[in-house]
Design a protein around this motif. Structure first.
Motif, PDB file in Angstrom:
ATOM      1  N   SER A 165       0.836  -1.195   0.000  1.00 24.53           N
ATOM      2  CA  SER A 165       0.000   0.000   0.000  1.00 24.53           C
ATOM      3  C   SER A 165       0.872   1.246   0.000  1.00 24.53           C
ATOM      4  O   SER A 165       1.868   1.310   0.708  1.00 24.53           O
ATOM      5  N   PHE A 166       0.474   2.224  -0.799  1.00 25.69           N
ATOM      6  CA  PHE A 166       1.125   3.524  -0.785  1.00 25.69           C
ATOM      7  C   PHE A 166       0.223   4.523  -0.076  1.00 25.69           C
ATOM      8  O   PHE A 166       0.401   5.723  -0.209  1.00 25.69           O
ATOM      9  N   SER A 167      -0.779   4.010   0.637  1.00 26.65           N
ATOM     10  CA  SER A 167      -1.727   4.820   1.402  1.00 26.65           C
ATOM     11  C   SER A 167      -2.326   5.886   0.487  1.00 26.65           C
ATOM     12  O   SER A 167      -2.832   5.548  -0.573  1.00 26.65           O
ATOM     13  N   ASP A 168      -2.252   7.151   0.843  1.00 27.82           N
ATOM     14  CA  ASP A 168      -2.823   8.192  -0.005  1.00 27.82           C
ATOM     15  C   ASP A 168      -1.745   8.908  -0.807  1.00 27.82           C
ATOM     16  O   ASP A 168      -1.923  10.035  -1.263  1.00 27.82           O
ATOM     17  N   ASN A 169      -0.596   8.240  -1.011  1.00 31.10           N
ATOM     18  CA  ASN A 169       0.509   8.814  -1.780  1.00 31.10           C
ATOM     19  C   ASN A 169       0.414   8.419  -3.247  1.00 31.10           C
ATOM     20  O   ASN A 169      -0.114   7.368  -3.591  1.00 31.10           O
ATOM     21  N   SER A 170       0.934   9.259  -4.113  1.00 31.79           N
ATOM     22  CA  SER A 170       0.956   8.979  -5.546  1.00 31.79           C
ATOM     23  C   SER A 170       2.174   8.137  -5.891  1.00 31.79           C
ATOM     24  O   SER A 170       3.186   8.176  -5.196  1.00 31.79           O
ATOM     25  N   VAL A 171       2.072   7.368  -6.950  1.00 32.01           N
ATOM     26  CA  VAL A 171       3.199   6.624  -7.494  1.00 32.01           C
ATOM     27  C   VAL A 171       3.494   7.229  -8.859  1.00 32.01           C
ATOM     28  O   VAL A 171       2.615   7.307  -9.704  1.00 32.01           O
ATOM     29  N   THR A 172       4.723   7.664  -9.071  1.00 33.79           N
ATOM     30  CA  THR A 172       5.094   8.333 -10.309  1.00 33.79           C
ATOM     31  C   THR A 172       6.296   7.650 -10.927  1.00 33.79           C
ATOM     32  O   THR A 172       7.220   7.256 -10.219  1.00 33.79           O
TER      33      THR A 172
END
Length: 181
Positions: free
Chosen positions: A115-122
């Protein structure tokens, strides 16, 4: 040299013919250096050339810090407090942090979820996946390419045809424009 019992005093040297001089519980004090042979013991600490070991298999520094400008090499390292690093951490492929495993270009988790929780993956690279499940809204800033016979909800795109499993496609009150035949 002078002798008192089996003790000999000679030119700055104190020795015993029994190889033992016992001071009982008296304090030996010096403002100079103490030079002892490799393998000497102080308590259960054994001092050997380049090595300090303990007969108790542990050496405690109490609440003191251990500082070196050299490298620290160890077998398994167990840290019971928080590890703070002021530089990068290098680890072998297959290393784990919690249930997360880092292995030569692959990040996996034994729970099968990362999970990246509420973070963006770029990324500026390509993302390749198996099945992709999006539970929120997918926003795309470019075209979407899909293989033949791909589905979007109940709509299927195949061989130039668009069909729906309900056999109906509604455009409601929107116009359909074409420049083809």
């Amino acid at each position: 040299g002078s002798k008192i019992g089996d003790i000999t005093l000679s030119n700055g040297s104190l020795s015993s013919s029994s190889s033992v001089i016992d001071f009982n519980d008296n304090l030996i004090k010096s403002t100079g250096k103490i030079s002892v042979a490799s393998g000497s013991s102080i308590g259960n600490l054994i001092l050997s050339n380049g090595s300090i070991t303990s007969g108790g298999n542990a050496i405690s520094l109490g609440d003191e810090n251990l500082n070196t400008t050299g490298s620290v090499s160890s077998g398994n390292l167990s840290v019971t407090g928080t590890g703070t690093f002021s530089s990068t951490i290098q680890a072998a492929s297959g290393s784990t942090i919690g249930t997360l495993e880092l292995s030569s270009g692959i990040i996996t988790d034994s729970s099968d979820v990362i999970s990246f929780s509420d973070n963006s993956v770029t990324t500026t690279g390509t993302v390749s996946t198996g099945n992709l499940s999006v539970t929120g809204t997918g926003t795309f800033s470019s075209s979407i390419e899909a293989s033949e016979n791909s589905k979007l909800a109940t709509i299927t795109f195949k061989d130039g045809e668009i069909t729906d499993s309900s056999d109906q496609i509604s455009f409601k009150d929107n116009d359909i424009l074409t420049t083809g035949d």
